[in-house]
Each structure stands twice: as C-alpha cells, then as structure tokens.
Motif scaffolding. Structure first.
Motif, PDB file in Angstrom:
ATOM      1  N   ILE A   1     -37.310  41.601  -3.066  1.00 12.70           N
ATOM      2  CA  ILE A   1     -38.224  40.914  -3.973  1.00 12.70           C
ATOM      3  C   ILE A   1     -38.553  41.783  -5.176  1.00 12.70           C
ATOM      4  O   ILE A   1     -38.711  41.288  -6.298  1.00 12.70           O
ATOM      5  N   THR A   2     -38.650  43.081  -4.974  1.00 11.04           N
ATOM      6  CA  THR A   2     -38.995  43.980  -6.078  1.00 11.04           C
ATOM      7  C   THR A   2     -37.767  44.696  -6.638  1.00 11.04           C
ATOM      8  O   THR A   2     -37.898  45.681  -7.362  1.00 11.04           O
ATOM      9  N   LEU A   3     -36.575  44.205  -6.333  1.00 11.01           N
ATOM     10  CA  LEU A   3     -35.352  44.831  -6.833  1.00 11.01           C
ATOM     11  C   LEU A   3     -34.674  43.996  -7.908  1.00 11.01           C
ATOM     12  O   LEU A   3     -33.545  44.285  -8.289  1.00 11.01           O
ATOM     13  N   ALA A   4     -35.350  42.969  -8.400  1.00  8.40           N
ATOM     14  CA  ALA A   4     -34.732  42.076  -9.378  1.00  8.40           C
ATOM     15  C   ALA A   4     -35.025  42.495 -10.813  1.00  8.40           C
ATOM     16  O   ALA A   4     -34.631  41.804 -11.745  1.00  8.40           O
ATOM     17  N   GLY A   5     -35.709  43.606 -11.005  1.00 12.54           N
ATOM     18  CA  GLY A   5     -36.007  44.078 -12.344  1.00 12.54           C
ATOM     19  C   GLY A   5     -37.151  43.350 -13.021  1.00 12.54           C
ATOM     20  O   GLY A   5     -37.331  43.477 -14.229  1.00 12.54           O
ATOM     21  N   VAL A   6     -37.924  42.572 -12.251  1.00 16.59           N
ATOM     22  CA  VAL A   6     -39.071  41.846 -12.800  1.00 16.59           C
ATOM     23  C   VAL A   6     -40.306  42.730 -12.616  1.00 16.59           C
ATOM     24  O   VAL A   6     -40.847  42.840 -11.522  1.00 16.59           O
ATOM     25  N   SER A   7     -40.751  43.366 -13.707  1.00  8.91           N
ATOM     26  CA  SER A   7     -41.803  44.374 -13.591  1.00  8.91           C
ATOM     27  C   SER A   7     -43.184  43.769 -13.367  1.00  8.91           C
ATOM     28  O   SER A   7     -44.135  44.501 -13.103  1.00  8.91           O
ATOM     29  N   TRP A   8     -43.318  42.443 -13.463  1.00  5.87           N
ATOM     30  CA  TRP A   8     -44.622  41.809 -13.223  1.00  5.87           C
ATOM     31  C   TRP A   8     -44.680  41.142 -11.850  1.00  5.87           C
ATOM     32  O   TRP A   8     -45.478  40.271 -11.607  1.00  5.87           O
ATOM     33  N   MET A   9     -43.802  41.580 -10.945  1.00  2.00           N
ATOM     34  CA  MET A   9     -43.813  41.134  -9.550  1.00  2.00           C
ATOM     35  C   MET A   9     -44.332  42.288  -8.702  1.00  2.00           C
ATOM     36  O   MET A   9     -43.795  43.402  -8.748  1.00  2.00           O
ATOM     37  N   PHE A  10     -45.415  42.040  -7.931  1.00  2.92           N
ATOM     38  CA  PHE A  10     -46.053  43.094  -7.143  1.00  2.92           C
ATOM     39  C   PHE A  10     -46.090  42.695  -5.667  1.00  2.92           C
ATOM     40  O   PHE A  10     -46.525  41.584  -5.342  1.00  2.92           O
ATOM     41  N   ALA A  11     -45.644  43.575  -4.791  1.00  8.36           N
ATOM     42  CA  ALA A  11     -45.666  43.342  -3.350  1.00  8.36           C
ATOM     43  C   ALA A  11     -46.653  44.309  -2.708  1.00  8.36           C
ATOM     44  O   ALA A  11     -46.556  45.530  -2.892  1.00  8.36           O
ATOM     45  N   CYS A  12     -47.594  43.774  -1.943  1.00  5.21           N
ATOM     46  CA  CYS A  12     -48.634  44.599  -1.310  1.00  5.21           C
ATOM     47  C   CYS A  12     -48.201  45.142   0.047  1.00  5.21           C
ATOM     48  O   CYS A  12     -48.675  46.202   0.467  1.00  5.21           O
ATOM     49  N   ALA A  13     -47.336  44.419   0.749  1.00  5.30           N
ATOM     50  CA  ALA A  13     -46.942  44.805   2.110  1.00  5.30           C
ATOM     51  C   ALA A  13     -45.724  45.733   2.077  1.00  5.30           C
ATOM     52  O   ALA A  13     -44.897  45.636   1.167  1.00  5.30           O
ATOM     53  N   PRO A  14     -45.607  46.634   3.049  1.00  2.65           N
ATOM     54  CA  PRO A  14     -44.414  47.486   3.117  1.00  2.65           C
ATOM     55  C   PRO A  14     -43.185  46.666   3.487  1.00  2.65           C
ATOM     56  O   PRO A  14     -43.287  45.557   3.999  1.00  2.65           O
ATOM     57  N   SER A  15     -42.010  47.227   3.230  1.00  2.00           N
ATOM     58  CA  SER A  15     -40.765  46.510   3.498  1.00  2.00           C
ATOM     59  C   SER A  15     -40.479  46.450   4.996  1.00  2.00           C
ATOM     60  O   SER A  15     -41.062  47.185   5.796  1.00  2.00           O
ATOM     61  N   ASP A  16     -39.536  45.575   5.367  1.00  2.00           N
ATOM     62  CA  ASP A  16     -39.131  45.465   6.776  1.00  2.00           C
ATOM     63  C   ASP A  16     -38.609  46.799   7.296  1.00  2.00           C
ATOM     64  O   ASP A  16     -38.879  47.181   8.440  1.00  2.00           O
ATOM     65  N   ALA A  17     -37.839  47.502   6.459  1.00  2.00           N
ATOM     66  CA  ALA A  17     -37.279  48.786   6.894  1.00  2.00           C
ATOM     67  C   ALA A  17     -38.378  49.800   7.181  1.00  2.00           C
ATOM     68  O   ALA A  17     -38.319  50.542   8.168  1.00  2.00           O
ATOM     69  N   ALA A  18     -39.407  49.838   6.334  1.00  2.00           N
ATOM     70  CA  ALA A  18     -40.506  50.784   6.548  1.00  2.00           C
ATOM     71  C   ALA A  18     -41.287  50.447   7.811  1.00  2.00           C
ATOM     72  O   ALA A  18     -41.683  51.330   8.575  1.00  2.00           O
ATOM     73  N   ILE A  19     -41.499  49.140   8.043  1.00  2.00           N
ATOM     74  CA  ILE A  19     -42.214  48.716   9.257  1.00  2.00           C
ATOM     75  C   ILE A  19     -41.408  49.050  10.497  1.00  2.00           C
ATOM     76  O   ILE A  19     -41.936  49.513  11.509  1.00  2.00           O
ATOM     77  N   ALA A  20     -40.088  48.819  10.438  1.00  2.00           N
ATOM     78  CA  ALA A  20     -39.226  49.068  11.598  1.00  2.00           C
ATOM     79  C   ALA A  20     -39.228  50.537  11.984  1.00  2.00           C
ATOM     80  O   ALA A  20     -39.252  50.877  13.173  1.00  2.00           O
ATOM     81  N   ARG A  21     -39.227  51.428  10.996  1.00  2.00           N
ATOM     82  CA  ARG A  21     -39.229  52.863  11.297  1.00  2.00           C
ATOM     83  C   ARG A  21     -40.481  53.272  12.053  1.00  2.00           C
ATOM     84  O   ARG A  21     -40.426  54.026  13.026  1.00  2.00           O
TER      85      ARG A  21
END
Length: 208
Positions: free
Chosen positions: A131-151
């Motif tokens: 979601i935050t890898l599309a180069g849209v600088s006005w997109m903000f994600a509050c939750a950590p990624s699936d990979a971070a949660i899995a670790r």
C-alpha cells in the motif's frame, strides 16, 4: 522508464481554495454498523474521535471554529458500487482527507481514488506493505506490515517453546509444526529466516 519505488510523487493539496469551508469534512470508506463484530469498533472509534474534536473545536487555534463531520461511503460490494460511491463523494462533496478502509484489499481501492484526487488517505488497519510502495506520498498506514507482525509472532512462539516443558504429545505437535527448522530474527539475518506458516503458528500456540 519510471521507477515508482524510487520516485515520490509531489503533493499539491486536495483543493487550493479553502475559503468557502463551513465545516471540516473527513471521508470514511467503511461500514457504519456498530453491531458488526469485525468493523463496528472502527466506525465507533472514528465517530468518537469526531465527537471529541468537535467538543474541543479549535480551542487553541487561530483557525475559525469549524465543526468536523464524517462523510461515510460504503456498499456490500466495495469493489463495485462501493468504490463508485466513494469516487462521487470525493468529487461532489470533497473532504479534506479520507479514513479507511477496514482491510488491506479495500484500502487499495481507496488508494486508487486518492492517488488521482490528491486527497490524503490514512489507513488505520491495513497491513499489506504494498500500500505504501506505490509512490503516493499522501498515503499513510498506521499498522505494521504483515511481515513485521509475523516476525514478532514467530519469535514469541519460539520463546514459549524454549521456556517451558511440555507433554510428549505437545512436543510431537510442535516438532511437526516446526518442520523446516525456523529460527528467530535475533539470531540470523531476516533474509535467511524460514518462518512457519500461520496454521503452523496456531498449532504451536495451541500446544503451549
């Protein structure tokens, strides 16, 4: 060609003219049913935030005391009529920002709309890192990624395995779940870690 992951799009604002504002509208892309066991808490939290903001209403600000209002849009079929309703709201009743959505898939829908509308989008719950890898600088994600949660989940499960004794049956289930010899992230580089799948993690948790 354009490398989107290395290029950040410039943000020019959703609307250059804010003088006719009589209220501060914030869009909401998600269900509004408080009784929904999966999404009701999200709508409740967003509504409560608006109530608290209106109660304080620019108490320590130089801006005029404009009221906040949530403008919800949703449909049972978010991929069809839902995103169509969202698009019409963004252009016919333009908010200053958009909140949502209730999962990663529908947040991608909202992102497609705000990318063209130059509208800030804040996602409270989406965990898809793309979601935050599309180069849209006005997109903000509050939750950590699936990979971070899995670790964190896997490290916690493995810590429980190492700390306590278990019955032979539990050890057999854990051995089966750990097939692949997963290791913790503080021992090896992330790229070398082979994490258990979610079903394997559930087996591990059930046996502790």
């Amino acid at each position: 060609f354009l490398r989107l992951r290395e290029t950040t799009l410039g943000y020019h604002g959703s609307d250059p003219d804010f003088t006719p504002l009589t209220e501060i509208r914030l869009g909401w892309f998600g269900p509004t049913n408080l009784n929904d066991p999966l999404t009701g808490d999200l709508w409740w939290a967003a509504s409560l935030a608006i109530e608290e903001a209106n109660a304080q209403s620019h108490r320590h600000s130089s801006f005029p005391p404009l009221p906040f209002r949530l403008v919800p849009r949703w449909a049972v079929d978010p991929w069809g009529s839902g995103v169509s309703q969202l698009t019409r709201m963004v252009y016919d009743e333009p908010p200053l920002a958009l909140l949502g959505s209730v999962d990663s898939a529908t947040t991608h829908l909202a992102e497609q709309v705000v990318a063209k509308a130059n509208l800030p989008l804040v996602s409270p719950i989406a965990t898809d890192k793309s979601i935050t890898l599309a180069g849209v600088s006005w997109m903000f994600a509050c939750a950590p990624s699936d990979a971070a949660i899995a670790r964190v989940l896997v490290d916690d499960v493995l810590a429980m395995l190492n700390d306590g004794a278990s019955s032979p049956s539990c050890r057999r289930r854990r051995q089966a779940a750990l097939e692949g010899k997963a290791v913790t992230s503080n021992q090896y580089p992330v790229s070398s870690i082979q994490y258990p799948t979610l079903p394997q993690c559930l087996v591990l948790l059930a046996g502790t």
